[in-house]
Design an enzyme around this catalytic site. Structure first.
Site, PDB file in Angstrom:
ATOM      1  CG  ASP A  49      -0.372  -0.025   2.527  1.00  0.00           C
ATOM      2  OD1 ASP A  49       0.865  -0.203   2.618  1.00  0.00           O
ATOM      3  OD2 ASP A  49      -1.103   0.132   3.521  1.00  0.00           O
ATOM      4  CB  SER A  50       4.572   1.714  -0.030  1.00  0.00           C
ATOM      5  OG  SER A  50       4.786   0.539  -0.783  1.00  0.00           O
ATOM      6  CG  ASP A  88       0.374  -4.137   1.941  1.00  0.00           C
ATOM      7  OD1 ASP A  88       0.526  -5.115   2.703  1.00  0.00           O
ATOM      8  OD2 ASP A  88       1.154  -3.165   1.906  1.00  0.00           O
ATOM      9  CE  LYS A 118       3.145  -6.000   3.795  1.00  0.00           C
ATOM     10  NZ  LYS A 118       2.640  -4.838   4.561  1.00  0.00           N
ATOM     11  CD  GLU A 120       0.296  -1.594   8.047  1.00  0.00           C
ATOM     12  OE1 GLU A 120      -0.052  -0.822   8.964  1.00  0.00           O
ATOM     13  OE2 GLU A 120       0.816  -1.193   6.985  1.00  0.00           O
ATOM     14  CD  GLU A 186       7.811  -0.400   8.044  1.00  0.00           C
ATOM     15  OE1 GLU A 186       6.897  -1.093   7.560  1.00  0.00           O
ATOM     16  OE2 GLU A 186       8.036   0.787   7.702  1.00  0.00           O
TER      17      GLU A 186
HETATM   18  O1  KIV Z   1       3.509  -1.100   1.745  1.00  0.00           O
HETATM   19  C1  KIV Z   1       4.659  -1.568   1.683  1.00  0.00           C
HETATM   20  O2  KIV Z   1       5.411  -1.350   0.719  1.00  0.00           O
HETATM   21  C2  KIV Z   1       5.116  -2.403   2.796  1.00  0.00           C
HETATM   22  C3  KIV Z   1       6.552  -2.808   2.826  1.00  0.00           C
HETATM   23  C4  KIV Z   1       7.421  -1.646   3.040  1.00  0.00           C
HETATM   24  C5  KIV Z   1       6.796  -3.880   3.816  1.00  0.00           C
HETATM   25  O3  KIV Z   1       4.352  -2.733   3.635  1.00  0.00           O
END
Ligand code: KIV
Length: 277
Positions: A49-50, A88, A118, A120, A186
């Site tokens: 989600d970055s 994510d 993924k 959190e 992280e």
């Molecule tokens: O969103 C993302 O890119 C991440 C990674 C930095 C682990 O969660």
């Protein structure tokens, strides 16, 4: 877009089986061409989600939507053939209940072809991880600094220093017991990352954690020097592509203004060259 399992593609079980073995190499990707480059060298391609900050100019990951993850996930799937693709779950798509998480995780798998999601959170997300894992959704967990929680964590700070280490260790144990096949650590102290790596039966994937984690992950645009808005301490730039791109665009602008581009080799005559139609 439908789920698309290709021969020789790494699975969540393959990643789990690498616990304590050769380091897992992981990077993010958000587009088909970048996914092709990453897939050639990595074990895991994460559609993080970055993407919201890196490609959409958002100030944090909180504004990322399911629609964005589906669109970028589907694009990445077209470039991945060997690595495990993980997508994510964006903020607000899983925290309400295990049922909400299942609905949205199933949508991500159905509409992108990813083999895992993924999310959190540690202890607080353990029931949700168990619910998904029991219903054929492999989950990669993400603990320590969880960027979707910056408003409660008070910013992008190191997590688990001093007495706070017990909280992160509990999170790590909770996600492993719940059935996550791997966990991203992280921005936690190196000694804590090493303790968690030694303690857990699942691979730890570090970002700002320790070289002794079972694997490493970075945001691809960070390590290529394409995202230069800021550079966290844990990022190593393996290239400086923003500078190269800036120089190339400046050169293009100069040549257009000087009418030296396009050159004779870039334009067409009114007769087709011999041997062509
Ligand atoms: O969103 C993302 O890119 C991440 C990674 C930095 C682990 O969660």
């Amino acid at each position: 877009m439908s789920a698309n399992i290709k021969a020789n593609t790494l699975t969540p079980s393959d990643i789990l089986a690498r616990k304590g073995g050769d380091p897992l190499v992981c990077l993010t990707a958000y587009t088909t061409p970048m996914a092709r480059l990453v897939d050639a060298h990595c074990d895991v391609v994460l559609v993080g989600d970055s993407v919201g900050m890196v490609l959409h100019g958002l100030p944090s990951t909180l504004g990322v939507t399911m629609e964005m993850m589906v669109m970028h996930g589907a694009a990445v799937a077209r470039g991945v053939s060997r690595a495990l693709m993980v997508v994510d779950m964006p903020f607000g798509s899983y925290e309400e209940s295990p049922e909400q998480a299942f609905r949205n995780a199933a949508r991500l798998m159905r509409q992108t072809g990813c083999a895992a999601v993924k999310l959190e959170g540690g202890v607080a997300m353990a029931d949700t991880i168990a619910y998904l894992a029991a219903r054929s959704i492999p989950v990669m967990a993400h603990i320590g600094l969880t960027p979707q929680a910056i408003n409660t964590l008070g910013g992008y700070k190191v997590q688990g220093r001093g007495d706070d280490a017990a909280r992160i260790l509990s999170d790590a144990r909770a996600v492993a017991e719940a059935g996550a096949f791997a966990v991203v650590l992280e921005k936690v102290p190196e000694s804590l990352a090493n303790q968690i790596t030694a303690d857990l039966p699942i691979p730890t994937i570090g970002i700002g954690a320790s070289a002794d984690c079972d694997g490493q992950i970075l945001v691809v645009d960070d390590m290529l020097g394409l995202f230069a808005a800021f550079k966290p301490k844990f990022v190593k730039r393996f290239a400086e592509l923003e500078g190269d791109a800036d120089a190339a665009i400046a050169d293009y602008a100069k040549q257009v203004r000087a009418r030296s581009f396009p050159g004779p080799e870039h334009v067409f005559g009114d007769q087709a060259p011999e041997g062509t139609t």
